[in-house]
Design a protein around this motif. Structure first.
Motif, short mmCIF file in Angstrom:
data_model
loop_
_atom_site.label_atom_id
_atom_site.label_comp_id
_atom_site.label_asym_id
_atom_site.label_seq_id
_atom_site.Cartn_x
_atom_site.Cartn_y
_atom_site.Cartn_z
N ALA A 77 -7.85 17.49 -4.03
CA ALA A 77 -7.55 18.88 -4.42
C ALA A 77 -6.10 19.25 -4.14
CB ALA A 77 -8.49 19.82 -3.68
N HIS A 78 -5.40 18.44 -3.34
CA HIS A 78 -4.07 18.82 -2.88
C HIS A 78 -3.00 17.85 -3.38
CE1 HIS A 78 -5.43 21.92 -0.01
NE2 HIS A 78 -6.53 21.18 0.00
N LEU A 79 -1.90 18.41 -3.83
CA LEU A 79 -0.80 17.59 -4.33
C LEU A 79 0.08 17.06 -3.18
CD1 LEU A 79 0.10 16.81 -7.18
CD2 LEU A 79 1.40 18.93 -7.31
N SER A 80 -0.03 17.67 -2.00
CA SER A 80 0.88 17.32 -0.89
C SER A 80 0.59 15.91 -0.34
CB SER A 80 0.72 18.33 0.25
OG SER A 80 1.35 17.82 1.41
N VAL A 99 0.82 -1.22 0.00
CA VAL A 99 0.00 0.00 0.00
C VAL A 99 0.85 1.26 0.00
CG1 VAL A 99 -2.03 1.09 1.01
CG2 VAL A 99 -1.53 -1.27 1.60
N GLY A 100 0.49 2.20 -0.87
CA GLY A 100 1.08 3.53 -0.85
C GLY A 100 -0.02 4.57 -0.85
N LEU A 101 0.38 5.85 -0.87
CA LEU A 101 -0.61 6.93 -0.86
C LEU A 101 -0.61 7.66 -2.19
CD1 LEU A 101 -0.05 8.51 2.68
CD2 LEU A 101 -1.90 6.97 1.94
N GLY A 102 -1.80 8.16 -2.57
CA GLY A 102 -1.90 8.97 -3.78
C GLY A 102 -2.66 10.25 -3.51
N SER A 103 -2.30 11.30 -4.24
CA SER A 103 -3.06 12.55 -4.14
C SER A 103 -4.33 12.44 -4.97
CB SER A 103 -2.23 13.72 -4.65
OG SER A 103 -1.98 13.58 -6.04
N ARG A 108 -0.38 15.96 3.24
CA ARG A 108 -1.84 16.10 3.39
C ARG A 108 -2.52 14.73 3.22
NH1 ARG A 108 -6.17 19.99 2.94
NH2 ARG A 108 -7.97 18.65 3.31
N ALA A 109 -2.03 13.93 2.28
CA ALA A 109 -2.61 12.59 2.09
C ALA A 109 -2.40 11.74 3.35
CB ALA A 109 -1.99 11.91 0.88
N MET A 110 -1.27 11.94 4.05
CA MET A 110 -1.03 11.20 5.29
C MET A 110 -2.07 11.57 6.35
SD MET A 110 3.14 11.51 5.52
CE MET A 110 3.22 10.95 7.22
N VAL A 138 3.85 17.11 9.39
CA VAL A 138 2.83 16.40 8.62
C VAL A 138 1.50 17.13 8.68
CG1 VAL A 138 1.50 14.26 8.46
CG2 VAL A 138 3.97 14.17 8.86
N TYR A 139 1.11 17.55 9.89
CA TYR A 139 -0.23 18.14 10.05
C TYR A 139 -0.30 19.63 9.70
CZ TYR A 139 -2.50 14.08 12.09
OH TYR A 139 -3.06 12.86 12.26
N LEU A 140 0.84 20.34 9.84
CA LEU A 140 0.75 21.81 9.77
C LEU A 140 1.46 22.44 8.59
CD1 LEU A 140 1.40 22.65 13.55
CD2 LEU A 140 -0.80 22.44 12.38
N SER A 141 2.45 21.77 8.01
CA SER A 141 3.27 22.49 7.03
C SER A 141 2.57 22.55 5.68
CB SER A 141 4.63 21.81 6.87
OG SER A 141 4.53 20.74 5.96
#
Ligand code: GUN
Ligand code: FE
Length: 423
Positions: A321-324, A311-315, A327-329, A405-408
């Motif tokens: 709406a977000h490329l980060s 498993v990995g993450l995708g935007s 943010r996906a995390m 992770v949460y704020l930047s």
């Protein structure tokens, strides 16, 4: 790749396994010929005199991996978010993607996407372009020039699509795809990946031909799987001979095994589909923000990790709406809490180290030895500065990671891919 040895100094983090966070305060991360040589608490004598790039006080992480994004949808990120998947595709995705028939538009739109991806913490991505071969090559050229390492797919779609965005026939689609595979040989870092959009938009003849191209060229494949209930019902109608959605790919040899495959979403995958994914090593690209935006559901991602799926993450820009990927995390963690609360209290929520694992080593495995600072891994790294996130609290290193992770905004102050510094 550079033939140089150098070291980074700073606070080093990586996740050797799901849930296990390695933290090395003010240490040295050594790169030799594009690969990680090791992480050291003091620089070993054999490296005396090598260049040290000083990121003291900052956080050094493996480059993030976006396992599923649509470069051709970047322009309308954040728009049309009141629609469910199939309506959203018709009203947003298809008209926008039709613009990529024009080279001028494609150049401009892909330059914007490439600039934003370069500035982000993502070093690797699996990307959908559009069905247009020349525009897809333009995107590959721009990503290559930016120094990123991506799989890029010319999309295939020859049915159930509007006249402005449909390949004329399976034969012409396959001829264009073959030509694109040949023309892609000139790239080193932009690699081609077969990209049937999803089962509703690909005829059996097209799928069979793609299976043959896969075996001839040995290229990987990407698509969408079990994303949204209305889509799944449609696939059932279109493929009466199959027991589950994944079979509609596997019967053409496009579902893992000899064909490295990444499937986006897997929100509603049942037991048989999951068993085949596990057996064939199919990668799951979990795209939580997209799943919320187009009302798809909450994927059982923690269970996927526990049962040993890849498993990995995708935007999923622009479903997301977000490329980060930071943010996906956070989206993945928050979604998994809702799943625990609303669906299944027998499965705990994801933790931050699990989310970081998916964002780095989990998705990175699709690219080979990527996404970790264990020796031998390709040297992809980002340096994050939390000075812009002031607090009166004295935070530990894991806490500082959590705040990043949460704020930047997700933008690193330095970025390395395969040992090359991009900025
Ligand atoms: N299924 C088929 N095409 C698409 C797309 O562009 N985005 C998403 N999220 N799902 C799809
Ligand atoms: Fe998608």
């Amino acid at each position: 790749m550079q033939n140089t040895t150098f070291a980074l100094r700073g606070n080093i983090f990586y996740t050797p396994a799901p849930g296990s966070l390695a933290v090395h305060p003010e240490s040295w991360l050594v790169c030799e010929e594009g690969r990680v040589a090791g992480v050291f608490s003091s620089l070993p004598g054999r490296y005396a005199g090598v260049e040290v790039q000083d990121h003291s006080g900052k956080l050094i992480l493996p480059g993030l991996v976006d396992l599923h994004a649509h470069a051709s949808q970047y322009a309308y990120r954040g728009l049309g978010m009141d629609l469910e998947l199939l309506q959203w595709l018709e009203q947003n995705a298809f008209p926008e993607e039709a613009n990529f028939a024009r080279a001028g538009y494609a150049r401009q739109a892909y330059a914007l996407f490439t600039r934003q991806l370069t500035a982000s913490a993502t070093t690797r991505a699996c990307i959908f372009a559009t069905l247009h071969r020349p525009a897809t090559l333009l995107l590959m050229e721009q990503l290559e020039a930016a120094g990123l390492c991506c799989f890029v797919g010319k999309v295939n779609m020859d049915r159930n699509s509007p006249d402005i965005l449909r390949e004329e026939s399976a034969a012409s689609a396959l001829a264009e795809t073959r030509r694109w595979l040949e023309e892609s040989r000139r790239f080193a870092r932009s690699r081609p990946i077969l990209t049937p959009r999803f089962i509703p938009s690909c005829s059996d003849g097209l799928m069979a031909g793609l299976g043959e191209l896969q075996r001839e060229y040995g290229v990987p494949a990407q698509s969408h799987l079990s994303e949204n209930l209305s889509e799944i019902a449609w696939v059932k109608e279109l493929c009466p001979g199959t027991d589950f959605y994944g079979q509609a790919y596997s019967r053409f040899g496009l579902f893992g095994g000899a064909c490295p495959t990444v499937m986006a979403h897997c929100v509603w995958s049942g037991e048989a589909e999951r068993a085949l994914m596990k057996q064939n090593g199919v990668f799951i690209a979990h795209c939580p923000q997209s799943n919320m935006n187009v009302s798809s559901g909450i994927a059982p991602v923690k269970s996927y990790l526990l049962e040993g799926q890849k498993v990995g993450l995708g935007s999923d820009v622009a479903g997301g709406a977000h490329l980060s990927i930071f943010r996906a995390m956070t989206d993945a963690i928050q979604c998994s809490k809702l799943r625990w609360r609303l669906v299944d209290q027998g499965v705990p929520a994801l933790t931050l180290p699990e989310a970081l694992y998916m964002a780095t080593k989990g998705g990175g495995e699709f690219f080979g030895k990527v996404g970790s600072f264990e020796p031998g891994y390709e040297f992809d790294a980002v340096v994050m500065d939390d000075a812009a996130l002031p607090t009166t609290r004295a935070c530990s290193l894991p806490e500082r990671l959590e705040r990043i992770v949460y704020l930047s905004d997700g933008a690193p102050c330095a970025k390395y891919v395969q040992g090359r510094r991009l900025f």
